[in-house]
Design a protein around this motif. Structure first.
Motif: not given
Ligand SMILES: Cc1cc2nc3c(=O)[nH]c(=O)nc-3n(C[C@H](O)[C@H](O)[C@H](O)COP(=O)(O)OP(=O)(O)OC[C@H]3O[C@@H](n4cnc5c(N)ncnc54)[C@H](O)[C@@H]3O)c2cc1C
Length: 565
Positions: A14, A16-17, A36, A89, A109-110, A112, A119-120, A233, A266, A304, A545
């Motif tokens: 993943g 993302g964040i 990955l 999205f 799913y991309q 980032g 929302g930050r 966004m 994955v 995530s 996180y």
């Molecule tokens: C509109 C909106 C507003 C938000 N506002 C806030 C806020 O103000 N404050 C806050 O704290 N949080 C907020 N959040 C939540 C925040 O975005 C998430 O908590 C955060 O992104 C989680 O981080 P992460 O790394 O776990 O997941 P993500 O950032 O979602 O990254 C996970 C990555 O893993 C990838 N992935 C998933 N499964 C697989 C797989 N099987 N194989 C390979 N890759 C995979 C996904 O494609 C994705 O790129 C908000 C979310 C949204 C959508």
């Protein structure tokens, strides 16, 4: 591919964040790291197609077509979803899952992940949030305290760039903040009225990942000052808010130690029965469906929360027939979320000669004032209240029935002031709130579908009622009019703060992860996204996180260096 060509020091699942943070820390310390990512690549600036578009440049002025709405009833409900952000999205039909109980699973799913659209909001947890569940009997104890994570909060805040004020509030600790955006006149008024009528309640700047005054560290990342466009966004060409695409991933890339592999779904983590450790990761190419195995010394699971749980549950071996590390049977249990059901608003008379400048992308917050260090309500847990004030553009009741010059005149005239409050409440992690793998249904990559069985309880209902009562009382005492209250009864998931299912704890019998986010039963696998959360607290979770990920990645580096991993 030969194993030697597919072997790294670390694999991060993943981008993302949290995954971005794992990649940054691991690469900076010299670990050859493979990230990955199941989705497509997204490059800072190049892949922000709507970043500079005006409303009239969208085919339907920013709305989606009726067909798209019909085909995507779920994802179109997400906060921030629109024609300007839809490309960040998923679409409903591509990624099905099973809702045993209604659950809105919002995904991006991309490269980032959701860091592009979040929302930050970035408040630190208070020391109380780490201890309350065990102290008041609605959860197990965290294996870490606020003091364990405080230095890592600072580390993350400095790099991300978080604006806010140092308020000295017990419920929402201070951090390394950049200057905040200014309150407008009504926000200042509300702050003063709450301080006067409700001692102990603090309306302050929430903390936001927004570069109000970039430091050298941010400029080195290639990021610049937030321009108060409030179009975050869509992806920000200035790098004015934090995303892994604008910040952590390019930083990791510059070390020469990073490989990112997009379109890599994955499937599972591979377990070496002889060496009794995870060997690597099995991936299915999203387009060709080819299967590839990659190997490493350590694996960071950052898909995530619910996707990480899905991967762990699907990682079955002779040693772990019920999913990786799942000796106690609690993987997928104690899933929780944030209670976002409450909303209140009011009209604010008396400020008609005031206006504001720019589009402030941040909001004030009323720090938690319930059950703080003591149990005083008929429900457990606390809540924060996001709030703010704005001026309508003209008399909005006339918009539907007016066209042409008259409509333009209405829109060009400042309308009434309004204010709002919405709830972000703690929920109880319950054994009965689960995700599991479908025994029959699979996705297009032959991976079992996720089954969500997550619900509210009476504790949540009581909290919503208290929030609505208290919000109405604060708005009333402030002298505001036409107070409106609403319990949306929205399903869990729409808060997009899903947590737990692979929780940290002191005891391997009741938890999955130790204090370094390592699986108790498979130490070279670290889970540092929302899945690791022992309880939900009431703060926006993502900064925690990031903090946990940075802390665990540095520990993993030390352990690799000393030959323990
Ligand atoms: C509109 C909106 C507003 C938000 N506002 C806030 C806020 O103000 N404050 C806050 O704290 N949080 C907020 N959040 C939540 C925040 O975005 C998430 O908590 C955060 O992104 C989680 O981080 P992460 O790394 O776990 O997941 P993500 O950032 O979602 O990254 C996970 C990555 O893993 C990838 N992935 C998933 N499964 C697989 C797989 N099987 N194989 C390979 N890759 C995979 C996904 O494609 C994705 O790129 C908000 C979310 C949204 C959508």
């Amino acid at each position: 591919m030969k194993q030697a060509d597919n072997t790294y020091d670390a694999i991060v699942i993943g981008s993302g964040i949290s995954g971005g943070w794992a990649a940054k820390e691991l690469c900076e310390h010299g670990a050859k790291t493979l990230v990955l990512e199941r989705g497509r690549n997204v490059v800072h600036n190049k892949d922000y197609p709507t970043a500079n578009l005006h409303p009239w440049e969208f085919p339907f002025r920013g709305r989606m077509s009726a067909r798209f709405m019909e085909e995507n009833p779920l994802i179109t409900k997400a906060a921030g979803f629109g024609a300007d952000t839809a490309h960040f999205f998923i679409q409903d039909k591509d990624h099905p899952y099973v809702q045993e109980k209604p659950f809105d699973w919002i995904r991006g799913y991309q490269v980032g992940g959701k860091s592009l659209t979040w929302g930050r909001a970035c408040q630190r947890w208070s020391k109380h949030e780490f201890v309350a569940p065990e102290k008041f009997g609605y959860g197990i104890g965290w294996p870490i305290t606020y003091d364990d994570v405080a230095p890592w909060y600072s580390h993350v805040e400095k790099f991300v760039g978080v604006c806010g004020t140092r308020d000295g509030i017990d419920a929402m600790p201070d951090g390394e903040f950049l200057p905040p955006f200014e309150f407008n006149c009504v926000e200042r008024d509300l702050k003063e009225k709450i301080a006067t009528h409700f001692p102990g309640r603090h309306l302050v700047h929430a903390r936001w990942a927004q570069l109000t005054q970039p430091t050298d560290l941010h400029l080195q990342q290639g990021r610049g000052k937030c321009q108060a466009r409030n179009l975050c966004m869509r992806g920000c060409p200035f790098g004015g808010y934090f995303s892994s695409v604008s910040s952590t991933l390019p930083w990791a890339e510059r070390t020469g130690n990073l490989t990112i592999r997009p379109h890599a779904v994955v499937h599972s983590i591979l377990y070496d029965e002889q060496k009794r450790r995870a060997a690597g990761v099995r991936v299915i190419d999203a387009n060709t469906k080819e299967v590839h195995d990659f190997y490493s010394k350590v694996i960071f699971v950052n898909g995530s929360a619910l996707n990480s749980l899905l991967i762990l549950m699907n990682s079955r071996s002779s040693r772990f027939p019920a999913g990786l590390g799942n000796d106690n049977g609690i993987l997928g249990k104690y899933v929780a979320f944030h209670n976002y059901r409450g909303y209140a608003s009011a009209d604010v008379p008396g400020f008609e000669d005031n206006y504001y400048r720019g589009r402030n992308p941040t909001e004030p917050i009323i720090a938690n004032y319930r059950n703080l260090g003591k149990q005083e309500m008929d429900y457990v847990g606390g809540f924060t209240t996001f709030t703010g004030a704005w001026r309508e553009r003209g008399d909005e009741s006339k918009l539907e029935t007016t066209i042409g010059a008259e409509l333009k005149d209405i829109r060009a005239t400042p309308g009434p002031w309004k204010t709002y409050m919405y709830l972000q409440g703690e929920t109880i992690p319950k054994e009965s709130n689960t995700v599991s793998l479908s025994k029959t249904a699979k996705d297009q990559w032959d991976i079992p579908l996720l089954v969500a069985s997550v619900d509210y309880d009476t504790n949540d209902d009581k909290m919503v009622k208290d929030f609505l009562d208290q919000s109405a009382e604060m708005l009333d005492r402030a002298g505001y009019k036409n107070i409106f209250q609403n319990d949306s009864h929205q399903p869990p998931g729409l808060d997009i703060h899903e947590m737990g299912g692979c929780r940290m704890g002191k005891d391997p019998k009741t938890s999955m992860l130790n204090k370094w986010n390592q699986l108790h039963a498979c130490k070279n696998v670290f889970v540092t996204d929302g899945a690791c959360m022992t309880s939900t607290g009431n703060q926006s979770p993502s900064i925690l996180y990031m903090t946990q990920t940075a802390r665990a990645a540095n520990y993993a580096i030390e352990e690799m260096r000393s030959g323990n991993l």
